[in-house]
Each structure stands twice: as structure tokens, then as C-alpha cells.
Motif scaffolding. Structure first.
Motif, PDB file in Angstrom:
ATOM      1  N   VAL A 391       5.173  -6.484   2.836  1.00 52.59           N
ATOM      2  CA  VAL A 391       5.970  -5.371   3.833  1.00 52.59           C
ATOM      3  C   VAL A 391       5.914  -3.857   2.305  1.00 52.59           C
ATOM      4  N   HIS A 392       5.853  -3.239   3.089  1.00 47.86           N
ATOM      5  CA  HIS A 392       5.372  -2.149   2.365  1.00 47.86           C
ATOM      6  C   HIS A 392       7.068  -0.848   2.769  1.00 47.86           C
ATOM      7  N   ASN A 393       7.669  -0.147   1.748  1.00 49.85           N
ATOM      8  CA  ASN A 393       8.415   1.343   1.915  1.00 49.85           C
ATOM      9  C   ASN A 393       7.828   2.082   2.583  1.00 49.85           C
ATOM     10  N   GLY A 394       6.099   2.232   2.620  1.00 47.56           N
ATOM     11  CA  GLY A 394       5.397   3.315   2.406  1.00 47.56           C
ATOM     12  C   GLY A 394       5.420   4.244   3.838  1.00 47.56           C
ATOM     13  N   ASN A 395       5.083   5.205   3.990  1.00 48.71           N
ATOM     14  CA  ASN A 395       4.731   5.959   5.135  1.00 48.71           C
ATOM     15  C   ASN A 395       3.418   5.547   6.022  1.00 48.71           C
ATOM     16  N   VAL A 396       2.107   4.629   5.001  1.00 41.63           N
ATOM     17  CA  VAL A 396       1.230   4.079   5.369  1.00 41.63           C
ATOM     18  C   VAL A 396       1.045   3.021   5.503  1.00 41.63           C
ATOM     19  N   ILE A 397       0.320   2.243   6.102  1.00 44.70           N
ATOM     20  CA  ILE A 397      -0.306   1.082   5.438  1.00 44.70           C
ATOM     21  C   ILE A 397      -1.913   0.695   7.025  1.00 44.70           C
ATOM     22  N   LEU A 398      -2.591   0.066   6.392  1.00 43.78           N
ATOM     23  CA  LEU A 398      -3.768  -0.432   6.956  1.00 43.78           C
ATOM     24  C   LEU A 398      -3.544  -1.836   8.161  1.00 43.78           C
ATOM     25  N   ASP A 399      -4.213  -1.432   9.229  1.00 41.96           N
ATOM     26  CA  ASP A 399      -3.791  -2.702   9.444  1.00 41.96           C
ATOM     27  C   ASP A 399      -5.588  -3.697   9.904  1.00 41.96           C
ATOM     28  N   SER A 400      -5.349  -4.231   9.419  1.00 44.23           N
ATOM     29  CA  SER A 400      -7.104  -4.879   8.887  1.00 44.23           C
ATOM     30  C   SER A 400      -6.577  -6.399   9.192  1.00 44.23           C
ATOM     31  N   ASN A 424      -2.813  15.035  12.595  1.00 41.31           N
ATOM     32  CA  ASN A 424      -4.489  15.622  12.486  1.00 41.31           C
ATOM     33  C   ASN A 424      -4.819  13.660  11.534  1.00 41.31           C
ATOM     34  N   LEU A 425      -5.783  13.511  12.574  1.00 36.74           N
ATOM     35  CA  LEU A 425      -5.722  11.898  11.847  1.00 36.74           C
ATOM     36  C   LEU A 425      -6.835  11.621  11.117  1.00 36.74           C
ATOM     37  N   ARG A 426      -7.449  12.641  10.689  1.00 40.95           N
ATOM     38  CA  ARG A 426      -8.882  11.660   9.729  1.00 40.95           C
ATOM     39  C   ARG A 426      -7.853  11.429   8.149  1.00 40.95           C
ATOM     40  N   ALA A 427      -8.838  10.121   8.304  1.00 34.71           N
ATOM     41  CA  ALA A 427      -8.602   9.398   7.098  1.00 34.71           C
ATOM     42  C   ALA A 427      -9.787   8.823   6.271  1.00 34.71           C
ATOM     43  N   GLU A 428      -9.368   8.289   5.361  1.00 38.52           N
ATOM     44  CA  GLU A 428     -10.972   8.344   4.429  1.00 38.52           C
ATOM     45  C   GLU A 428     -10.576   6.980   4.294  1.00 38.52           C
ATOM     46  N   PHE A 429     -12.037   5.649   3.873  1.00 38.34           N
ATOM     47  CA  PHE A 429     -10.922   4.180   3.766  1.00 38.34           C
ATOM     48  C   PHE A 429     -11.507   4.002   2.535  1.00 38.34           C
ATOM     49  N   HIS A 430     -11.397   3.314   1.767  1.00 42.76           N
ATOM     50  CA  HIS A 430     -11.914   2.911   0.853  1.00 42.76           C
ATOM     51  C   HIS A 430     -12.717   1.408   0.545  1.00 42.76           C
ATOM     52  N   LYS A 431     -13.217   1.122   0.023  1.00 44.06           N
ATOM     53  CA  LYS A 431     -13.487  -0.121  -0.509  1.00 44.06           C
ATOM     54  C   LYS A 431     -13.556  -0.234  -2.298  1.00 44.06           C
ATOM     55  N   PHE A 457     -11.028  -5.757  -1.494  1.00 44.62           N
ATOM     56  CA  PHE A 457     -10.007  -4.430  -0.996  1.00 44.62           C
ATOM     57  C   PHE A 457     -10.369  -3.429  -0.335  1.00 44.62           C
ATOM     58  N   TYR A 458      -9.297  -3.376   0.909  1.00 44.77           N
ATOM     59  CA  TYR A 458      -9.723  -2.190   1.322  1.00 44.77           C
ATOM     60  C   TYR A 458      -8.578  -1.248   1.469  1.00 44.77           C
ATOM     61  N   TYR A 459      -8.770  -0.083   1.403  1.00 48.86           N
ATOM     62  CA  TYR A 459      -7.737   0.753   1.452  1.00 48.86           C
ATOM     63  C   TYR A 459      -7.788   1.865   2.742  1.00 48.86           C
ATOM     64  N   CYS A 460      -6.767   2.649   2.999  1.00 50.45           N
ATOM     65  CA  CYS A 460      -7.096   4.165   3.492  1.00 50.45           C
ATOM     66  C   CYS A 460      -5.946   4.806   3.432  1.00 50.45           C
ATOM     67  N   GLU A 461      -6.845   6.124   3.463  1.00 53.63           N
ATOM     68  CA  GLU A 461      -5.974   7.651   2.910  1.00 53.63           C
ATOM     69  C   GLU A 461      -6.585   8.555   4.316  1.00 53.63           C
ATOM     70  N   HIS A 462      -4.350   9.222   4.137  1.00 49.25           N
ATOM     71  CA  HIS A 462      -4.491   9.877   4.815  1.00 49.25           C
ATOM     72  C   HIS A 462      -4.063  11.132   3.446  1.00 49.25           C
ATOM     73  N   THR A 463      -4.501  13.018   4.244  1.00 48.46           N
ATOM     74  CA  THR A 463      -4.710  13.638   3.631  1.00 48.46           C
ATOM     75  C   THR A 463      -2.833  13.729   3.676  1.00 48.46           C
ATOM     76  N   ASP A 464      -2.327  13.697   4.598  1.00 47.03           N
ATOM     77  CA  ASP A 464      -0.774  14.299   4.391  1.00 47.03           C
ATOM     78  C   ASP A 464       0.473  13.275   3.754  1.00 47.03           C
ATOM     79  N   ARG A 465      -0.060  11.988   4.768  1.00 47.22           N
ATOM     80  CA  ARG A 465       0.790  10.584   4.534  1.00 47.22           C
ATOM     81  C   ARG A 465       0.559  10.094   3.091  1.00 47.22           C
ATOM     82  N   GLY A 466      -0.437  10.602   2.731  1.00 45.97           N
ATOM     83  CA  GLY A 466      -1.271   9.239   1.317  1.00 45.97           C
ATOM     84  C   GLY A 466      -1.776   8.457   1.733  1.00 45.97           C
TER      85      GLY A 466
END
Length: 1214
Positions: A391-400, A424-431, A457-466
């Protein structure tokens, strides 16, 4: 015949004796024994038990011989080469006849063994362990040893081979050694090797997991347990933690060194759990602390039980709702949702429902504390389908995916956003920190065919939301069985009907897949408890539909009308609802799920208050009240720390905590409930109760706890670190027989004026604020002395000083230490020093128990008698005046002279002394003053003042006349202080009365009472050290004086004894010379010209007097020697003998220089009257008119003449 037979007889006897000697066999013995160590001493004894006179020959192993007359041979510090077979024989007579050889004895010499000291379990042990030290001695041939043990070279009380320390503590640490001594034998070993024993605190263990905690069935895992700071002898045990943190089940034991390893080569779901480890060693067994915890989460396939999660993802936003259900497809019961956050527990849910074979846990509002692992657990303890929920207080989570993905399946990852989606829905995905997909559009990543290599371990990164947090994607392998042809055929026949039905359903579903119902709610959310709520599900295509509503608790209900009504909504009805539709004639085919709608149900909200404002102090009482503006019949629940932890229930709205502790502090909530089933209000807002340790005031005292009668004392009660200013105070005093409250003191400071002995006691205070009280302070003991305090004044470095020196007056209060201010005074009055004398203030200073008054460069004006006094407090409290201390400053003053006759510091008692103050500037008012034990004028039998000269004459000196004398003006200026000491001794030191100037000559003499001794040898000492040993004479001359010659001097005669000590002060030349202008030089010459002229005239007169002395009439006797002899002396008598003008009184010479003068009778008449004036004081000049006139009262005197027959001094008698 007889002569011939005699040798034969002798030969026969000799032969017999020789044969007898050969028949004797000596006995060889060895001491201490035949087996010895290198370095021992060995004594061989050869004994013949017949008569005496033998010589003994010892044969060594090397066949060398040595002879001893005593029958013993001692080998000291025996070596290995001394070992072997020894024998001996004895011989006597000449020629010698020898006995047989003794039986041989073999001496064995071995290396002295060194014991081996070992320690069990280790040299680094832990407090409470049992330690065994063992001393092993190998070799040496000794069968039985006695042992000595040493710790840090100190012998211990133990004689056994083992030295055991049970329950070792820190004081047992040290360096241990041992040594062996042969029992019933002299041999001993070397000292063993040292073992340094180190004692540590109780050991800690650390548990780690390799390769990771999340595993798939069939993987291998290793648990590693390690003891910190210890290496040997440990046995390790692993445990699983059960429902309670202190309840452990043993998994496995293993032995190891510093690490223990527990490996499971192929894990199954039963290995899921929380693990700990512990180590043990020794006898009795010693355990370490339990280690940290580590978790293993094993995922696998279980067709009978499913864990269903809504929303179906691993990461969640805080404040969202979450539903977890354990569904048992085998129709068994007893499966529940469990979780592990930082402890094992059940799912913390605001709504837990079990219906048949399904158990559901719903968390209405997620918090980050809900982050943890959740799973399904049976009543027997079997754990299935562990999933990681974060559970996170942030603005972005990963749906996995929340469950592991099977190899070959499709994997879809999305970026989800709190609140609305970004434009803007552009996001990068990291492993594993590497970019695996950079989206140019969209926020989704799809891996079409997953393999084991995609695990990570995966996570995503949005240019504005983090960026989102990381999630672990687990990939599960495919488990295939080898199938025979028969098995394949059987399988196809079994599944064919299902495959056919599936195809039909797929066609049906394809037709309905584009239909999405619309869900609405009446009235609009939010609603309140008890309201009527209608949910409406609509499909805008034809009729004949059935509607399935899914509630927040994941239960479903089917309605034919498309509406679901909740007649009296409750809090638990709140949450996320959605619906879907199906045809009545074909219930297997469903539409899409509607968009969910959230129903918010609000409760009444009580208000929580406390009867105490601010922080609570331990030991006090607090009452909490839960206020609700509704009717009666409520029960009140109280919560602390979390709303899920109920503390207690009360029938009234108040909750009282008596004698609060720090642990009672925290955040409190309340809520009210009533009815059956219970209806609860909302939780109140949290009320933070801050409990701090009840402070302990500190009492401070001003000025001190040691007080004197009459002082004012201030007691202050300080309460530290509270920040409050509204305290009230109470004071208590405990005396010998009672304890009283000081009613006149209720503030922070308590003042006691004019304190008396009856006020002595132990004083305490305590504070009170808002009804809360502090602890009682530690007692401060006031001790009141009945006496007024005394001060002591001392001087450093000394009282006698030269202008320019530095001096410090030190004033100390006896038996008191703090808060004093010091004052220094000079004594002005000439009266004795009683308490009403006149003092003049010199200086003030602040200090503790001591005050210092320093004059860095003294002048003659600092001469005087000083006292000090201390004061403190408000109002001011004074001590008594101190003892007196004097400062005597010597300097140059050309205008005033102090002339002393005889001109020396030490004087014999009964002698006379003259002191004159001569003012060369023609001013008046200078008098001779003195200080013995008090300030007063010179005590004189003849005190005269003539013009600018004031003279004080003491006819017969007494030891009470010892003191300091000086010239003092009417204005109080003091000049030329000199120290005059009067002694009853036989020997005094003739030393300068004034300071000597650097570079001048210094002459010291021994003077003697009565006549001089025949032996004039005298020794001279400075500061107790011999500086001159006279072989002849009683004089010491220092030709060029320097500052280093300053000190205490005395002389010592071998027969007469030693003189008292005199301080010789050396004045630095040139330091006190003022620059003189031409006018000053002229003024000076005019002033001294008359004195120079008088000096010349006196020299002429003395010269004539000397001529007279060398031509005395008959009866006149003169003893004059050469310049190297003692000074000559004139013996004179007035014309006419006794009674003629001197009335029988005669001028007597020194008796030791004039033959016949010992009796005091006149030696010869004088041919004529002595002329006046004449020199009587060496370098000092005085015109004595009329002293020897015929009709003047005659005087008897003693004239000692200096070199050249000039009188050195003249003492007048009555």
C-alpha cells in the motif's frame, strides 16, 4: 735370614690387603632420581661401607673419569649430553689399590615438557557460559602431575588438570597459563602457552536467506544462521513462528562452526512461514538469543483452493478498499485469510464474512501499515497462495499480477494513477533498474510469451507523476506428465463434452462482449446510516435480462428487475458495487462488468475530550470523555494506538486511568454502539495523550548550604524540561523530630532572612500544575553555624619586596566555599587592632572560597598593614575581619633617610639602638614608626626631633622590640621599612639593614655576645645551604651582588652556635633612577653640598683622632695590627681618672681585643679630652657636641674601631 724374610712378609701383607680391596664393591646412587629434565641438578653418591681414607672415581657415559674425595659428584643444570650410564670405584694408599666398579646407573635426561593449554568451547565466550580449561603435558616420563593455574600471573586455587569456570562473567577475562609439578617427585614443567579469555555480552544470531524469500514449488532455498563475534562449537536450531511471537516450533537441528546451514532442495507450499534460528553449545547447554525473523513464501498450483483479490493487483493506493477471499472448490470449510506485516495475524478487516466454503476479508480504507503478505490458511495450519500486497501514498503504482505467471502466458503491466489519469500517458517500464520498454504512447507493457528469464523486479515511471514502487514478478514453470497413448485417448474422451460446451459459450460470449451495463445509485452518495439506497443496473438492449449485483463484501445477488434496494443502510454497506447481466434463457453468458460505483455511508461522530490539558505526568489521574449528541442506551468502546485495538468498554461516556504510566501515552479514539446487532458511530478524532515522567524538581541554594547565623538564604525549586510556566510550589523542611510545611513559601523561590541554627534541616519542594503534582525533590541540607565566619589572609610570594615586584594578597573564608565577594583594607589607626579601629578600603573582588588582590608592580606607597573581609547575599552579610598581613616595600628616596645605629638587622638584647629619620629636603613631620604586633610610634627612652631630623633611641633592647621600623610623614607616606630583630642568643649575623644594590659589595660577619671566641672560624649559609666555610675569620664578602644572592642568611660558629636568619634583599641597579633634567641635577647638588662639605671636615677630624690614638700618654694602651689583622681599638679614659669629669664612668674597648680589659677596669688614663665632632657610625656622620665635656653627665661606652682605627659604632650607656 731374618732381614731377607721381612720384605717377603711385607709383600705378603700387601698382597692380602690388595686382594681384600678388590673384593669391595661400592654402592652408586643418584639423587633426586635417575630420570631428570634438562636444567635439573643431579648428585651421584659413591659409598664404601669400610673404614675411611678413600678417593672416589666416577666414570661418565663418555668414559671420562673424575675423582672426588667426598664420594659425591654434583652435575648442575644437567643437559641431554649428561645422560647415560654412570659407575664408580674407590681407591686408597700409595700406590692406590682400587675396589671393584659399582653397579652402573643409567641417568636419563629429557627435554622439560611444555604443557598445552586448551579451552572449551572457545577463548571468546559469552557472559553466563561454562568454560573448561585443560592443561595437557605430553612426554617427560612423568606418570602423575599436579597442576598450578595462573590468571594474569596470579596463582589460582586449583590443582586439577581441568579448570572450570561456571557462569563466566567479565571479571573472569584474562590471560591464563598452567604448569605441572610431579606428584611425589621433584620434576616440574615449563609454563604453558597462554590462553586469553575474552568475555562478551550474550551472543546474537543473524538469519539470512539464499537465494531469495519468494520461491516457486520445486525451487531450492538455504537458511543460514550465524553467531556474531564467535566461531566454534555451536549447534544450530531453526524454528517457525506460530500465531504468537513467543510460540516457536522446532524445524531442524544441525551442527556447525560459526555458521549453520539449513537447505531445502525442493520447496513445497508447506514450507511457507516465518523462520528464526538459535545456537547453543557447552555442557550445561548455553543458548544465544533468538535471531531476527526471515520469511519464506512458496507459490504453487492448488486447484482446490483459490485466493481471489479485488482489485486484482499487487500494489494499491492508500485509502482504497481491498477484498481478499479464500474460495474452497472442494466444499471443505475452515480456510481463512491470514497475513504477515511485522507479526503473524489474521486479516485486519473492517468486514470479515464467512459464507459456506468462502471466507472474505474486506479492508475499507487501506493504510501503508496494511502492507504485507496475505494467504489462505486452513484450520490445520496449511498455507496456500501467499501474495505480496503493498500500500502506497504515492501518485503512481504498477498494475502487475498478484499471483505467479505461468511460463508461456501473456504478461500485461500498466501504470495506474491516483485521482484522474494524466493527459500524457507515456511511461517507461523498468526491470531490475534497466529500461525494458520506452512507450511513445500509452501506459501499458505486454510480454506475449513469458519465460523464466522475465522474472525480476518491475516498476514504471511517468514523466510528470514520477515512478511507481517495485513489484516482484514470479514465473512458474509448466509441470507436464509423460502421457502414454492410452492416457491421451482417455483424456480426450473425458474432456470432449466440455470442449463442445466451451465452443458454444465462446460464441455466445462473443455476441455479448460489447454490452456493458450502467450502474447508478439513488440517492447520490454519500448517504447516512439508516437511509434507503437503491442501486439500478440498466442494459439498453431489449429485455429478458437478469442482473447480478456484486457488493463490497464480494457477495452476489441476482435481481430480475435491475434494481437492488437496501432499506436501512449501515456502515458495512459502504464500498464499491458493480453489476453485470445475463439472458434468462442462457444464464452462462454474461455481459461485461459495469463501471464500479462507490457507496459512502457516514456515521455519527463522537467528540473525545480529556479533563487535563497539556502533557500528563506519571502517577497522576486522567479522565477521557466521549461526547455524542444523541439519545441514551449507548455503550462506549475505547481504543489506543490503532482503531483496531479495543482497550475497554464502558457503560458511561467516561474512561479514567489512575496513576498513569509512560506506556499509557498514545493516541486514543472512542466510538459508541447500541442495538442488536450493534450499530456503531464513527470513530472520534484521535486524541493524543502525552505522558511524560513526572519531573523531579531540583533545589538550588544561594549562597550555599553551609550558612552562618544571620545570613539570608534563597532556595529555588527548578522543574526541568517541561516548558510550563504556571507551576505553583510547596516547600517542606525536615528537622530532627518533625517535618513541617513552610507556609510562608508558595513560590519558586523561598527566602529565609536572618537564618538561625534552628533553621537547619533538610529542605524539599514539589510543583503542581493543572491539578498534577511532581515528585518530591531530593533534599538539600542547610547547616547553620552559630559562629560568624572567619577569614584568613596570606601573602605570596613574601612580605618583603622591592619596588617593581609583584605581590598577591589571598583572602579565604574558612569552612565555606561559594558566593563571596572580598574586600581588602589597610589599617590606619595606631591603636591596637581591635574591632573599632580605622580601616581604609583598598580593593574589592569577586571569588568563590578565595579572593586574590594582586599588585603587579609595587611601590613604597603599598607598604602597610592589611586585612580582608568577605561578604555575600542580599542583604549583605559580612565575615569577621581577617588576621593582619604586612607588606614592606623598599626603594630609593634621596630626600629622606632612615639611619640606624648600629647599622645592622640583628641586635643583642640589652644593647641600645638609635633610629633617625633625616629629611634632606628640609621638610618636617617625618617620624620613626614601628610595627611589632601593632602600629605605634617608636617606643623610645629618648625621642627627639631637631629641625629636619627625628631620632628614636632605645636604651636597652628587648626581644619585644623585634619588628619593622620606618619613616612616616604626617600625610601617612611610609619610607625605608627595615626589619629589626632582637635576640637573647650568643651569636648574631651582622648584615645590611637596607637593601643591597646590584653590583655592590656585600659583607656579612658573625658577632658574639661578650668577648669574641679564640677560634673565629665560622660557616655561612644561604637558604639552609652552606655558601662559605671560613678557615680563619668570621667574615664573608660577596664582591659583586646580583639578584640571585637574595635570600635568608645565617652564620654558624662551631662553639657558640648559629645566628638567627636575616633576609638579604637585592635591589636592581638603575631600575628606580629617574631621568634628571639639568635643573633637577643643579637642585640636587645644591641640596647635598653642605653634607659633602661636612663629610670632608669629618674625615680630617678622624685623621687627627687617629694620630692622637697613636701617641697616647702613659697608661694609654693601643692594640693595632696590620691591615690583614683584626681592626685596631683605642682604649680611652678621661683626664683625671675615675671621678674626674666622668664620675668614674669609662669608655671601655672590646675586651677580646685589649689585654686586661676583661675586668672592665680602665687600662690607662687619657692624656687629653677627645675632640668633637668625631665619626661614630662608619659611613654615617653625626656631630655629637658636648658629649664628653667634663661637667656633662659622663657616659660609659664601648668603642669598636674599624680598619684604619676609625670607630665603627658607638653605644652610649647610662
Amino acid at each position: 735370614m731374618e732381614l731377607i724374610s721381612l720384605p717377603l712378609v711385607l709383600l705378603l701383607i700387601s698382597s692380602i690387603l690388595s686382594q681384600q680391596t678388590k673384593d669391595i664393591t661400592p654402592t652408586l646412587t643418584v639423587q633426586p632420581q635417575t630420570s631428570v629434565f634438562i636444567g635439573d641438578t643431579v648428585t651421584l653418591s659413591c659409598e664404601v661401607h669400610q673404614s675411611t681414607g678413600w678417593e672416589f672415581t666416577f666414570i661418565r657415559p663418555s668414559n671420562t673419569e673424575f675423582t672426588e674425595t667426598t664420594g659425591t659428584k654434583t652435575i648442575r643444570s644437567v643437559q641431554v649430553s649428561d645422560g647415560g650410564e654412570y659407575k664408580c670405584r674407590a681407591g686408597r694408599e700409595n700406590p692406590q689399590r682400587y675396589t671393584q666398579y659399582s653397579q652402573p646407573i643409567t641417568v636419563t635426561v629429557q627435554e622439560r615438557p611444555t604443557p598445552l593449554l586448551s579451552v572449551d568451547p572457545a577463548d571468546h565466550v559469552f557472559r553466563g557460559e561454562t568454560v573448561n580449561l585443560r592443561c595437557v603435558i605430553n612426554g617427560g616420563g612423568v606418570s602423575s602431575w599436579q597442576y598450578s593455574w595462573y590468571k594474569d600471573s596470579i596463582i589460582q586455587q586449583n590443582k586439577l588438570q581441568y579448570y572450570t569456570i561456571r557462569s563466566v562473567i567479565e571479571s573472569n577475562a584474562g590471560k591464563y597459563t598452567c604448569k605441572g609439578t610431579e606428584i611425589r617427585g621433584p620434576r616440574y614443567s615449563h609454563i604453558s602457552n597462554a590462553v586469553t579469555l575474552t568475555v562478551l555480552d550474550k551472543p546474537q544470531t543473524v538469519l539470512s536467506v539464499s537465494p531469495q524469500q519468494w520461491l516457486t514449488e520445486g525451487d531450492s532455498v538455504t537458511l543460514m544462521c550465524e553467531v556474531i563475534n564467535s566461531s566454534t562449537g555451536w549447534t544450530f536450531s531453526w524454528f517457525t513462528v506460530q500465531s504468537h511471537s513467543s510460540d516457536y516450533d522446532l524445524v531442524l537441528n544441525s551442527s556447525g562452526g560459526s555458521k549453520g546451514i539449513y537447505t531445502v532442495s525442493s520447496v513445497t507450499v508447506k514450507h511457507t512461514g516465518v523462520y528464526m534460528c538459535r545456537a547453543e553449545r557447552g555442557d550445561p547447554v548455553y543458548h544465544t538469543e533468538y535471531s531476527n525473523t526471515q520469511t519464506l513464501w512458496i507459490t504453487g498450483v492448488s486447484p482446490s483452493v483459490s485466493l481471489i483479490i479485488r482489485p486484482k493487483r499487487s500494489q494499491h493506493f492508500s485509502s482504497e478498499s481491498l477484498s481478499l477471499s479464500c474460495e474452497d472448490h472442494s466444499n471443505s470449510t475452515g480456510w481463512t485469510v491470514r497475513r504477515y506485516t511485522n507479526t503473524l495475524g489474521t486479516c485486519s478487516s473492517s468486514d470479515i464474512i464467512s459464507t459456506g466454503t468462502t471466507s472474505t476479508c474486506t479492508i475499507r480504507s487501506l493504510n501503508i501499515s496494511d502492507t504485507g503478505v496475505y494467504w489462505c490458511q486452513s484450520e490445520s495450519g496449511e498455507k496456500l497462495h501467499p501474495v505480496n500486497i503493498s500500500v502506497h501514498n504515492g501518485n503512481v503504482i504498477l498494475d502487475s499480477p498478484v499471483h505467479p505467471v505461468t511460463e508461456g502466458d501473456l504478461l500485461t503491466l500498466r501504470c495506474l494513477y491516483r485521482d484522474k489519469k494524466p493527459s500524457n500517458l507515456r511511461a517507461e517500464f523498468h526491470k531490475d533498474k534497466s529500461v525494458v520498454q520506452s512507450q511513445t504512447t500509452g501506459d501499458m507493457m505486454i510480454i506475449s510469451t513469458v519465460s523464466k528469464s522475465h522474472e525480476g523486479f518491475y516498476y514504471c515511471e511517468h514523466t510528470d507523476r514520477g515512478e511507481s514502487p517495485k513489484s516482484w514478478i514470479s514465473v512458474r514453470g509448466i509441470y507436464q506428465e509423460e502421457m502414454s497413448g492410452l492416457n491421451i485417448l482417455t483424456f480426450l474422451l473425458a474432456v470432449f463434452p466440455y470442449l463442445l460446451a466451451t465452443v458454444v459459450l465462446v460464441v455466445k460470449c462473443y455476441r455479448l462482449r460489447d454490452i456493458t451495463p450502467t450502474l447508478t445509485v439513488q440517492p447520490q452518495t454519500p448517504v447516512f446510516i439508516g437511509d434507503k439506497v437503491t442501486l439500478i443496473c440498466e442494459v439498453h438492449q431489449s429485455t429478458g435480462w437478469e442482473f447480478i449485483f456484486t457488493t463490497p463484501s464480494n457477495t452476489q445477488s441476482t435481481e430480475t428487475t435491475g434494481t437492488k434496494t437496501i432499506t436501512s443502510v449501515q456502515i458495512f454497506d459502504g464500498g464499491e458495487y458493480w453489476c453485470r447481466s445475463r439472458r434468462k434463457e442462457n444464464p452462462q453468458v454474461y455481459t461485461q462488468d459495469s463501471e464500479p460505483i462507490t457507496l459512502t455511508v457516514q456515521r455519527s461522530k463522537p467528540e473525545l475530550t480529556s479533563d487535563t490539558e497539556g502533557s500528563l505526568l506519571t502517577g497522576n489521574t486522567v479522565t477521557l470523555k466521549c461526547h455524542i449528541d444523541q439519545s441514551t442506551g449507548w455503550r462506549f468502546n475505547w481504543y489506543k494506538h490503532t482503531q483496531n485495538t479495543e482497550k475497554t468498554t464502558t457503560e458511561t461516556n467516561s474512561y479514567t486511568i489512575n496513576r498513569v504510566k509512560v506506556s499509557d501515552g498514545g493516541q486514543y479514539w472512542c466510538r459508541a454502539g447500541r442495538g442488536k446487532p450493534d450499530y456503531y458511530t464513527d470513530y472520534s478524532d484521535g486524541l493524543w495523550i502525552n505522558v511524560t515522567e513526572r519531573p523531579k524538581p531540583v533545589v538550588s541554594v544561594d549562597p550555599d548550604t553551609q550558612l552562618f547565623r544571620g545570613e539570608t538564604v534563597t532556595l529555588r525549586c527548578d522543574i526541568q524540561d517541561t516548558g510550563d510556566t504556571e507551576w505553583t510550589y510547596s516547600w517542606t523542611v525536615e528537622k530532627t523530630n518533625n517535618r513541617n510545611i513552610i507556609t510562608q513559601c508558595n513560590t519558586q523561590e523561598c527566602k529565609i532572612y536572618n537564618i538561625q541554627q534552628t533553621d537547619s534541616g533538610k529542605y524539599t519542594c514539589r510543583g503542581k500544575i493543572r491539578g498534577q503534582i511532581t515528585e518530591i525533590s531530593d533534599a538539600v541540607t542547610l547547616t547553620v553555624s552559630s559562629d560568624k565566619p572567619h577569614t584568613v589572609l596570606s601573602v605570596s610570594p613574601q612580605q618583603w619586596l622591592t619596588e617593581g615586584d609583584s605581590v598577591t594578597l589571598m583572602c579565604e573564608v574558612i569552612n565555606s566555599s561559594t558566593g563571596w565577594t572580598f574586600s581588602w583594607f589597610t589599617v590606619q589607626s595606631l591603636r591596637s587592632l581591635n574591632r573599632d579601629v580605622d580601616y581604609e578600603l583598598v580593593s574589592n573582588s569577586n571569588g568563590g572560597s578565595k579572593g586574590n588582590y594582586t599588585v603587579s608592580s609595587v611601590t613604597v606607597k603599598h607598604t602597610g598593614v592589611y586585612m580582608c573581609r568577605a561578604e555575600r547575599g542580599d542583604p549583605v552579610y559580612h565575615t569577621y575581619y581577617s588576621n593582619t598581613q604586612t607588606l614592606w616595600i623598599t626603594g630609593v628616596s634621596p630626600s629622606v633617610s632612615l639611619i640606624i645605629r648600629p647599622s645592622r638587622s640583628q641586635h643583642f638584647s640589652s644593647e641600645s639602638l638609635s633610629l633617625s629619620c633625616e629629611d634632606h629636603s628640609n621638610s618636617t613631620g617625618w617620624t620613626v614608626r614601628r610595627y611589632t604586633d601593632k602600629l605605634k610610634p617608636c617606643s623610645s627612652s629618648d625621642t627627639r626631633s631637631t629641625g629636619t631630623t627625628s631620632t628614636c633611641t632605645i636604651r636597652s633592647l628587648n626581644t619585644s622590640d623585634t619588628g619593622v621600623y620606618w619613616c612616616q610623614s604626617k600625610s601617612g607616606e611610609k619610607l625605608h621599612p627595615v626589619n629589626i630583630s632582637v635576640h637573647n642568643a650568643d651569636v648574631i649575623l651582622d648584615s645590611p639593614v637596607h637593601s643591597v644594590t646590584e653590583g655592590d659589595n656585600l659583607t656579612l660577619r658573625c658577632l658574639y655576645r661578650d668577648k669574641k671566641p679564640s677560634n673565629l672560624k665560622a660557616k655561612f649559609y644561604k637558604d639552609g645551604s652552606l655558601v662559605q666555610n671560613q678557615t680563619s675569620g668570621d667574615m664573608m664578602i660577596i664582591p659583586t651582588v646580583s639578584k640571585s644572592h637574595e635570600g635568608f642568611y645565617y652564620c654558624k660558629h662551631p662553639d657558640r652556635g648559629k645566628s638567627p636568619k636575616s633576609w638579604i634583599s637585592v635591589r636592581v641597579s638603575g631600575v628606580y633612577q629617574a631621568e634628571m633634567s639639568g635643573l633637577k641635577i643643579l637642585t640636587f647638588l645644591l641640596a647635598v653640598c653642605p653634607y659633602l662639605l661636612a663629610t670632608v671636615m669629618l674625615v680630617v677630624k678622624c685623621y687627627r683622632l687617629r694620630a692622637v690614638g697613636t701617641h697616647l700618654a702613659a697608661g694609654h694602651s693601643q692594640v693595632c695590627g696590620s691591615l690583614s689583622e683584626p681592626p685596631c681599638t683605642d682604649i680611652v679614659q678621661t683626664q683625671g681618672g675615675q671621678g674626674a669629669g666622668f664620675t668614674g664612668r669609662t669608655l671601655l674597648a672590646q675586651p677580646n681585643l685589649v689585654p686586661g680589659a676583661e675586668t672592665g677596669h680602665p687600662v690607662a688614663p687619657m692624656s687629653g679630652l677627645l675632640e668633637t665632632p668625631f665619626v661614630v657610625l662608619g659611613q654615617d656622620i653625626e656631630v655629637l657636641s658636648g658629649l664628653l665635656q667634663q661637667n656633662h653627665p659622663a657616659s660609659t661606652g664601648r668603642s669598636e674601631l674599624g680598619e684604619g682605627c676609625f670607630p665603627k659604632y658607638f653605644i652610649m650607656g647610662e
